[in-house]
Design a protein around this motif. Structure first.
Motif, PDB file in Angstrom:
ATOM      1  N   GLY A  23       0.789  -1.218   0.000  1.00  0.00           N
ATOM      2  CA  GLY A  23       0.000   0.000   0.000  1.00  0.00           C
ATOM      3  C   GLY A  23       0.822   1.269   0.000  1.00  0.00           C
ATOM      4  O   GLY A  23       0.299   2.357   0.278  1.00  0.00           O
ATOM      5  N   ALA A  24       2.109   1.164  -0.339  1.00  0.00           N
ATOM      6  CA  ALA A  24       2.967   2.353  -0.408  1.00  0.00           C
ATOM      7  C   ALA A  24       2.901   3.012  -1.775  1.00  0.00           C
ATOM      8  O   ALA A  24       3.133   4.210  -1.903  1.00  0.00           O
ATOM      9  CB  ALA A  24       4.416   1.977  -0.080  1.00  0.00           C
ATOM     10  N   VAL A  25       2.588   2.214  -2.807  1.00  0.00           N
ATOM     11  CA  VAL A  25       2.554   2.710  -4.182  1.00  0.00           C
ATOM     12  C   VAL A  25       1.254   2.264  -4.840  1.00  0.00           C
ATOM     13  O   VAL A  25       0.794   1.138  -4.639  1.00  0.00           O
ATOM     14  CB  VAL A  25       3.761   2.186  -4.986  1.00  0.00           C
ATOM     15  N   LEU A  33       2.651   5.248 -11.931  1.00  0.00           N
ATOM     16  CA  LEU A  33       2.914   4.930 -10.531  1.00  0.00           C
ATOM     17  C   LEU A  33       2.890   6.198  -9.692  1.00  0.00           C
ATOM     18  O   LEU A  33       3.332   7.260 -10.130  1.00  0.00           O
ATOM     19  CB  LEU A  33       4.278   4.252 -10.385  1.00  0.00           C
ATOM     20  N   SER A  34       2.383   6.068  -8.469  1.00  0.00           N
ATOM     21  CA  SER A  34       2.392   7.199  -7.544  1.00  0.00           C
ATOM     22  C   SER A  34       2.442   6.666  -6.127  1.00  0.00           C
ATOM     23  O   SER A  34       1.925   5.581  -5.831  1.00  0.00           O
ATOM     24  CB  SER A  34       1.157   8.081  -7.737  1.00  0.00           C
ATOM     25  N   LEU A 113      11.003   4.749  -5.212  1.00  0.00           N
ATOM     26  CA  LEU A 113      10.242   5.778  -4.508  1.00  0.00           C
ATOM     27  C   LEU A 113      10.743   7.180  -4.830  1.00  0.00           C
ATOM     28  O   LEU A 113       9.952   8.110  -4.981  1.00  0.00           O
ATOM     29  CB  LEU A 113      10.307   5.532  -2.993  1.00  0.00           C
ATOM     30  N   VAL A 114      12.049   7.334  -4.957  1.00  0.00           N
ATOM     31  CA  VAL A 114      12.600   8.643  -5.320  1.00  0.00           C
ATOM     32  C   VAL A 114      12.107   9.050  -6.708  1.00  0.00           C
ATOM     33  O   VAL A 114      11.776  10.214  -6.953  1.00  0.00           O
ATOM     34  CB  VAL A 114      14.140   8.622  -5.266  1.00  0.00           C
ATOM     35  N   GLU A 115      12.042   8.089  -7.604  1.00  0.00           N
ATOM     36  CA  GLU A 115      11.616   8.387  -8.979  1.00  0.00           C
ATOM     37  C   GLU A 115      10.154   8.810  -9.062  1.00  0.00           C
ATOM     38  O   GLU A 115       9.781   9.611  -9.918  1.00  0.00           O
ATOM     39  CB  GLU A 115      11.844   7.158  -9.866  1.00  0.00           C
ATOM     40  N   ILE A 116       9.317   8.281  -8.182  1.00  0.00           N
ATOM     41  CA  ILE A 116       7.878   8.555  -8.297  1.00  0.00           C
ATOM     42  C   ILE A 116       7.365   9.467  -7.186  1.00  0.00           C
ATOM     43  O   ILE A 116       6.154   9.598  -7.003  1.00  0.00           O
ATOM     44  CB  ILE A 116       7.050   7.252  -8.322  1.00  0.00           C
ATOM     45  N   THR A 117       8.284  10.105  -6.459  1.00  0.00           N
ATOM     46  CA  THR A 117       7.863  11.052  -5.427  1.00  0.00           C
ATOM     47  C   THR A 117       6.970  12.115  -6.058  1.00  0.00           C
ATOM     48  O   THR A 117       7.214  12.541  -7.187  1.00  0.00           O
ATOM     49  CB  THR A 117       9.098  11.716  -4.793  1.00  0.00           C
TER      50      THR A 117
END
Length: 228
Positions: A23-25, A33-34, A113-117
């Motif tokens: 549930g993080a992405v 993706l977000s 996660l850095v890429e989709i922040t």
């Protein structure tokens, strides 16, 4: 973040599937993706803790995470270009996931996660600065208002809703810009910014007034009047 066993990292698909399952992405039907709002709350906590630490503290954090001596950690940081946002994402994922995850998988997750922040919290009406550009901006604009914002920040959102009125109150000849406080650690350390929103007023290149917390357009007008 791939500073440990870079040639033996897990498949990114495995890391992504784990993040989605936890549930993080979120993955939209078109594949976009977000990060989820729930995960972003955890991310914001770690941004507050580590986003503006000193270089020494940051290096020591990396050393502790990966069991390295400080000198080796510094070499790895330089070699692999590790940024604070990488460490923040790593720690947030580690905290958020409710299952044990091996270190190398967390490294890959952090990269994803850095890429989709989410996009920058700086209002679209403002010129956005970062740690690489704010000094040149102040050199070119010695009379300037620099604002600092962050994600998941209700006072920031309330001020953004009044941005048109705020801009109307900026005096002629005074420039205004904004920074993402979670990413501009150097700026925040230099000017002791530890909250958002923050408004910093520079006159002739020198910081004259620094206000933290939501300010109404009329309150900002009074501040601008005192400084300019």
């Amino acid at each position: 973040m791939a500073a440990v066993n870079p040639n033996h990292l897990p498949d990114p698909e495995t890391a992504l599937e784990t993040l989605i399952s936890a549930g993080a992405v979120d993955e939209a039907p078109d594949g976009t993706l977000s990060t989820t709002a729930d995960f972003e709350k955890t991310l914001a906590i770690y941004h507050d803790i580590y986003g503006a630490v000193s270089t020494e503290e940051f290096n020591n954090t990396v050393a502790e995470l990966f069991g390295l001596d400080p000198e080796t950690a510094t070499e790895r940081i330089d070699e692999f270009g590790i940024e604070r946002e990488d460490v923040v994402a790593y720690l947030a994922a580690q905290s958020y996931l409710d299952i044990p995850v091996e270190q190398n998988l967390l490294i890959v997750m952090a990269g994803i996660l850095v890429e989709i922040t989410p996009s920058s919290p700086v209002p679209a009406e403002l010129r956005e600065l970062d740690d690489d550009s704010y000094e040149a901006f102040l050199d070119d604009n010695p009379d300037a208002v620099v604002t600092v914002w962050r994600r998941n920040c209700a006072p920031c959102d309330e001020m953004k809703a009044e941005m048109d009125a705020i801009l109307e109150r900026v005096p002629d000849g005074v420039s205004i810009a904004g920074l993402d406080g979670e990413a501009a650690g150097d700026f925040c350390r230099t000017y002791d910014v530890d909250a958002a929103p923050s408004v910093l007023c520079f006159l002739d290149g020198d910081l004259k007034e620094h206000e933290s917390g939501r300010r109404s357009p009329d309150e900002l007008s009074d501040i601008f009047g005192r400084v300019y």
